[in-house]
Write a protein that holds these residues in place. Structure first.
Motif, PDB file in Angstrom:
ATOM      1  N   THR A   1      35.143  28.795  51.338  1.00 34.07           N
ATOM      2  CA  THR A   1      34.130  28.500  49.988  1.00 34.07           C
ATOM      3  C   THR A   1      32.894  28.044  50.206  1.00 34.07           C
ATOM      4  OG1 THR A   1      36.352  27.688  49.106  1.00 34.07           O
ATOM      5  CG2 THR A   1      34.362  27.030  48.008  1.00 34.07           C
ATOM      6  N   GLY A   2      32.573  27.116  51.304  1.00 33.19           N
ATOM      7  CA  GLY A   2      31.386  26.818  51.417  1.00 33.19           C
ATOM      8  C   GLY A   2      30.340  27.950  51.991  1.00 33.19           C
ATOM      9  N   ARG A   3      31.087  28.782  52.902  1.00 35.88           N
ATOM     10  CA  ARG A   3      30.132  30.068  53.584  1.00 35.88           C
ATOM     11  C   ARG A   3      30.078  30.970  52.208  1.00 35.88           C
ATOM     12  NH1 ARG A   3      33.855  29.664  57.518  1.00 35.88           N
ATOM     13  NH2 ARG A   3      35.158  31.498  56.727  1.00 35.88           N
ATOM     14  N   TRP A   4      30.783  31.028  51.104  1.00 36.98           N
ATOM     15  CA  TRP A   4      30.654  31.922  50.176  1.00 36.98           C
ATOM     16  C   TRP A   4      29.377  31.607  49.222  1.00 36.98           C
ATOM     17  CZ3 TRP A   4      32.084  30.792  45.111  1.00 36.98           C
ATOM     18  CH2 TRP A   4      31.943  31.498  43.992  1.00 36.98           C
ATOM     19  N   LEU A   5      29.470  30.068  49.056  1.00 39.69           N
ATOM     20  CA  LEU A   5      28.559  29.599  48.170  1.00 39.69           C
ATOM     21  C   LEU A   5      27.185  29.502  48.603  1.00 39.69           C
ATOM     22  CD1 LEU A   5      30.261  26.406  46.560  1.00 39.69           C
ATOM     23  CD2 LEU A   5      29.551  28.347  45.216  1.00 39.69           C
ATOM     24  N   GLU A   6      27.111  29.599  49.895  1.00 38.31           N
ATOM     25  CA  GLU A   6      25.862  29.679  50.799  1.00 38.31           C
ATOM     26  C   GLU A   6      25.262  31.173  50.723  1.00 38.31           C
ATOM     27  OE1 GLU A   6      23.444  28.373  54.796  1.00 38.31           O
ATOM     28  OE2 GLU A   6      25.699  28.104  54.571  1.00 38.31           O
ATOM     29  N   ALA A   7      26.158  31.822  50.906  1.00 34.38           N
ATOM     30  CA  ALA A   7      25.793  33.292  50.985  1.00 34.38           C
ATOM     31  C   ALA A   7      25.574  34.142  49.582  1.00 34.38           C
ATOM     32  CB  ALA A   7      26.969  34.174  51.679  1.00 34.38           C
ATOM     33  N   SER A   8      26.193  33.552  48.508  1.00 31.38           N
ATOM     34  CA  SER A   8      26.061  34.438  47.339  1.00 31.38           C
ATOM     35  C   SER A   8      26.381  33.453  45.866  1.00 31.38           C
ATOM     36  CB  SER A   8      26.852  35.403  47.245  1.00 31.38           C
ATOM     37  OG  SER A   8      28.418  35.145  47.305  1.00 31.38           O
ATOM     38  N   GLY A   9      27.258  32.334  46.093  1.00 34.87           N
ATOM     39  CA  GLY A   9      27.409  31.596  45.008  1.00 34.87           C
ATOM     40  C   GLY A   9      28.262  32.297  43.832  1.00 34.87           C
ATOM     41  N   THR A  10      27.770  31.720  42.424  1.00 32.88           N
ATOM     42  CA  THR A  10      28.602  32.101  41.426  1.00 32.88           C
ATOM     43  C   THR A  10      28.211  33.498  40.792  1.00 32.88           C
ATOM     44  OG1 THR A  10      27.009  30.822  39.765  1.00 32.88           O
ATOM     45  CG2 THR A  10      29.015  29.744  40.710  1.00 32.88           C
ATOM     46  N   VAL A  11      26.971  33.857  41.283  1.00 29.20           N
ATOM     47  CA  VAL A  11      26.411  35.223  40.812  1.00 29.20           C
ATOM     48  C   VAL A  11      27.226  36.202  41.261  1.00 29.20           C
ATOM     49  CG1 VAL A  11      24.408  36.756  40.927  1.00 29.20           C
ATOM     50  CG2 VAL A  11      24.098  34.077  40.852  1.00 29.20           C
ATOM     51  N   GLU A  12      27.917  36.239  42.380  1.00 27.23           N
ATOM     52  CA  GLU A  12      28.822  37.246  42.820  1.00 27.23           C
ATOM     53  C   GLU A  12      29.804  37.666  42.077  1.00 27.23           C
ATOM     54  OE1 GLU A  12      29.924  38.922  47.411  1.00 27.23           O
ATOM     55  OE2 GLU A  12      30.471  36.933  46.847  1.00 27.23           O
ATOM     56  N   THR A  13      30.130  36.600  41.271  1.00 27.26           N
ATOM     57  CA  THR A  13      31.438  36.931  40.444  1.00 27.26           C
ATOM     58  C   THR A  13      31.274  37.970  39.527  1.00 27.26           C
ATOM     59  OG1 THR A  13      30.698  35.331  38.797  1.00 27.26           O
ATOM     60  CG2 THR A  13      32.219  34.471  40.480  1.00 27.26           C
ATOM     61  N   VAL A  14      30.119  38.302  38.980  1.00 29.24           N
ATOM     62  CA  VAL A  14      29.601  39.472  38.392  1.00 29.24           C
ATOM     63  C   VAL A  14      30.116  40.743  39.192  1.00 29.24           C
ATOM     64  CG1 VAL A  14      27.975  40.970  37.391  1.00 29.24           C
ATOM     65  CG2 VAL A  14      27.402  38.601  37.406  1.00 29.24           C
ATOM     66  N   ASP A  15      29.893  41.113  40.447  1.00 27.36           N
ATOM     67  CA  ASP A  15      30.226  42.122  41.118  1.00 27.36           C
ATOM     68  C   ASP A  15      31.666  42.213  41.524  1.00 27.36           C
ATOM     69  OD1 ASP A  15      27.200  42.880  42.509  1.00 27.36           O
ATOM     70  OD2 ASP A  15      27.449  40.684  42.070  1.00 27.36           O
ATOM     71  N   PHE A  16      32.272  40.872  41.647  1.00 28.39           N
ATOM     72  CA  PHE A  16      33.722  40.821  41.696  1.00 28.39           C
ATOM     73  C   PHE A  16      34.556  41.308  40.782  1.00 28.39           C
ATOM     74  CE2 PHE A  16      37.626  37.971  41.040  1.00 28.39           C
ATOM     75  CZ  PHE A  16      38.411  38.467  42.059  1.00 28.39           C
ATOM     76  N   ALA A  17      34.305  40.703  39.385  1.00 27.94           N
ATOM     77  CA  ALA A  17      34.782  41.155  38.194  1.00 27.94           C
ATOM     78  C   ALA A  17      34.591  42.261  37.990  1.00 27.94           C
ATOM     79  CB  ALA A  17      34.472  40.196  36.883  1.00 27.94           C
ATOM     80  N   ASN A  18      33.558  43.137  38.194  1.00 25.63           N
ATOM     81  CA  ASN A  18      33.418  44.404  37.926  1.00 25.63           C
ATOM     82  C   ASN A  18      33.985  45.091  38.807  1.00 25.63           C
ATOM     83  OD1 ASN A  18      31.425  46.275  36.019  1.00 25.63           O
ATOM     84  ND2 ASN A  18      30.574  46.743  37.972  1.00 25.63           N
ATOM     85  N   GLU A  19      33.976  45.136  39.955  1.00 24.13           N
ATOM     86  CA  GLU A  19      34.898  45.925  40.923  1.00 24.13           C
ATOM     87  C   GLU A  19      36.202  45.987  40.626  1.00 24.13           C
ATOM     88  OE1 GLU A  19      35.700  45.964  45.824  1.00 24.13           O
ATOM     89  OE2 GLU A  19      34.311  44.579  44.974  1.00 24.13           O
ATOM     90  N   ILE A  20      36.927  45.028  40.281  1.00 17.43           N
ATOM     91  CA  ILE A  20      38.263  44.804  39.897  1.00 17.43           C
ATOM     92  C   ILE A  20      38.585  45.384  38.421  1.00 17.43           C
ATOM     93  CG2 ILE A  20      38.840  43.168  41.670  1.00 17.43           C
ATOM     94  CD1 ILE A  20      39.300  41.181  39.300  1.00 17.43           C
TER      95      ILE A  20
END
Length: 593
Positions: free
Chosen positions: A223-242
């Protein structure tokens, strides 16, 4: 040597302009710890049933936890009150510099409990372990202007929306970069004529070795690595992909313009990072938080919810336009998720002939104009939407246009892409909320969960996050710590009544009892009508949430929680969790038959 646990509370009566420091009952500290738990216990004790959320008798608590200032990640505080939007329990959280400053300013106290109503606008100044009530000359100013008047302090304040008691008004800190957002805590603050809480204090010191070890563990965690790399903004891409990104007012599950507002677009414009504690320089020793980007109108910190609700949700794919809508919400002090749903409802209502208004998806100027009307209650539709989407639908029609639970608009994760989210939204104690439980992150990799599995997963996440919000820890950070802060609680010398998950279950059950007392029982845990309609596009095109599946999942959820079929906790559950002293009224409990 253990540090002293904060064991006092500052009680502020704005009607009398009095401030009193009182001890917190020791059993309450052990049972409820702090933050959400302790705030819920005070709210339950202070308020009678049917208290007007915008009346002087309502209480507004600014709560910290016993570990505030020590935990890795971004510090947070909890704003706890009875919601003017839902009529039920509300806890909302914000980070940045304000929580650390408040922790230093409060000294031996774990929070503020504010009641009453001032005759004229006031601010509350907290420093050196006490608080003073002072006249506020900033009434009418936006959140940025209000905070800028105190360069030597950290400020939590309301904007024009809070002053006009808009049901989605926020409490803003760090000049609008952070918000206690959902449910209308800012409206309660406005109803008390409290413009701002000004905190002057330094973060507490101590536990250096434990802090460093925990920070390193967090940085190494997934989780720490994810937040450092992209944080909550990446949820846009995740939700769109699925195929679960609510698009154009919940009509679609995928947004063709997502690339223009998602993580790639943010990285292209990135100028720096936020860091824990509200710092924004790369030399900070805290953990990295949100990205700072350059837009046409200056520096901005984008969040995933901004792009999802004000971008995809409104069919807007221009990064600067979405950022400006987000900045408008920040300045006015409006919850951006509610804002996106309000505009989407207006667009669909106009399309359906319920409103005479020129507004459409993909039009940021019309969206911004409507947001300003809502904050000012300037027009009939703006005034109606200021009380929420359900209130507008009651006045104009269109109650099936935008989904809500307990009158709170759904966030942008569409349950038609993961049915377990429908149960998470329906059973959330404060209304539709993705922060209480996000089973979508697991279900999407193992489609078609059974109702039983969905119920178990939602309960587990709700209990875990309740523990973290008693500590007032960043829930992303909490995902990296399996012991849910037990080691930290030992370090501050607080022995809890039960293991951490029992504390979480106890607090969740208490907030349920509060809601039952306010009339929010089984009938409020409903599946919103729009989710029964199939998605039009994306990998989940044609999918809808099945009524039978949902009803079964809700029944399993109640049973696993030890609640009756009517959604009320049983006497056995109340006694098992040590809530009997708090709940003497058997009418709130499930029928023993």
């Amino acid at each position: 040597m253990a540090l002293a646990t904060p064991d006092r509370l500052l009680r502020v009566d704005l009607s009398a302009e009095s401030v009193e420091r009182v001890p917190v009952p020791e059993p309450w500290l052990r049972r409820y710890v702090g933050g959400k738990g302790l705030g819920a216990r005070y709210l339950y004790a202070e308020l009678e049933a049917e208290t007007d959320p915008l009346g002087p008798a309502n209480a507004l608590l600014f709560m910290l936890g016993p570990l505030s200032g020590y935990l890795p990640g971004e510090s947070r505080y909890a704003a706890i009150t009875k919601s003017p939007l839902t009529g039920g329990f509300l806890d909302s959280y914000a980070g940045g510099s304000f929580p650390d400053a408040l922790a230093g300013a409060l000294g031996p106290s774990i929070g503020l409990l504010v009641t009453g109503r001032a005759d004229e606008p006031v601010r509350l100044v907290v420093e050196d372990g006490t608080a003073t009530v002072e006249p506020a000359d900033a009434w009418g100013e936006d959140t940025l202007e209000t905070a800028a008047a105190f360069p030597d302090a950290s400020v939590a304040c309301i904007g024009p929306a809070g002053e006009r008691r808009v049901a989605s008004a926020t409490i803003a800190s760090d000049e609008g970069d952070h918000h206690a957002g959902r449910g209308g805590a800012g409206a309660v603050m406005g109803s008390k004529r409290l413009k701002a809480v000004v905190a002057r204090g330094e973060p507490p010191e101590g536990l250096a070795d434990l802090r460093e070890a925990a920070a390193e563990r967090y940085r190494d965690d997934e989780t720490g690595r994810w937040l450092e790399a992209s944080g909550t903004v990446e949820t846009v891409d995740f939700a769109n992909e699925i195929g679960a990104l609510s698009t154009r007012g919940w009509e679609d599950g995928r947004f063709e313009g997502a690339d223009g507002i998602g993580i790639a677009a943010v990285r292209e414009r990135m100028t720096g990072r936020e860091y824990s504690g509200g710092n924004s320089n790369a030399d900070s020793d805290g953990e990295p938080g949100g990205f700072r980007v350059e837009t046409d109108d200056g520096d901005y910190v984008p969040r995933g919810a901004t792009a999802m609700s004000l971008g995809a949700g409104l069919g807007i794919d221009e990064f600067d336009a979405v950022a400006e809508l987000g900045r408008t919400c920040d300045r006015l002090g409006i919850d951006l998720i509610s804002a996106g749903s309000a505009v989407a409802w207006a667009i669909k209502a106009a399309d359906a002939g319920l409103l005479e208004r020129s507004i459409s998806f993909g039009d940021p100027d019309a969206a911004r104009e409507l947001l300003e009307e809502i904050a000012a209650r300037r027009t009939p539709v703006g005034d109606a939407l200021a009380d929420g989407v359900d209130a507008a639908a009651e006045r104009f029609g269109g109650d099936d246009l935008v989904p809500t639970v307990k009158a709170m608009a759904l966030p942008a994760y569409d349950p038609r892409g993961a049915r377990s989210m429908a149960l998470a939204y329906a059973t959330s104690d404060r209304g539709a909320c993705h922060r209480r439980a996000r089973p979508i992150e697991r279900e999407v990799f193992d489609r078609r969960w059974s109702p039983d599995r969905a119920a178990a997963a939602v309960i587990e996440e709700q209990n875990r996050r309740s523990v973290l919000w008693c500590l007032v820890a960043d829930d992303f950070v909490g995902e990296a710590f399996d012991d849910l802060g037990a080691e930290w609680l030992d370090a501050v010398g607080l022995e809890t009544a039960g293991d951490p998950l029992t504390v979480g279950e106890r607090v969740w059950t208490l907030t349920r009892l509060f809601n039952v007392r306010e009339g929010l029982g089984r009938a409020a845990d409903e599946l919103p009508a729009p989710l029964r309609e199939p998605l039009e596009s994306g990998p989940n095109a044609g999918s809808a949430v099945d009524d039978k599946w949902f009803e079964t999942a809700r029944e399993r959820y109640y049973r696993k929680r030890g609640w009756g079929p009517d959604g009320r906790p049983t006497r056995a559950t109340v006694e098992r969790l040590g809530l009997a002293a708090a709940v003497a009224d058997d009418s709130l409990l499930a029928d023993p038959r």
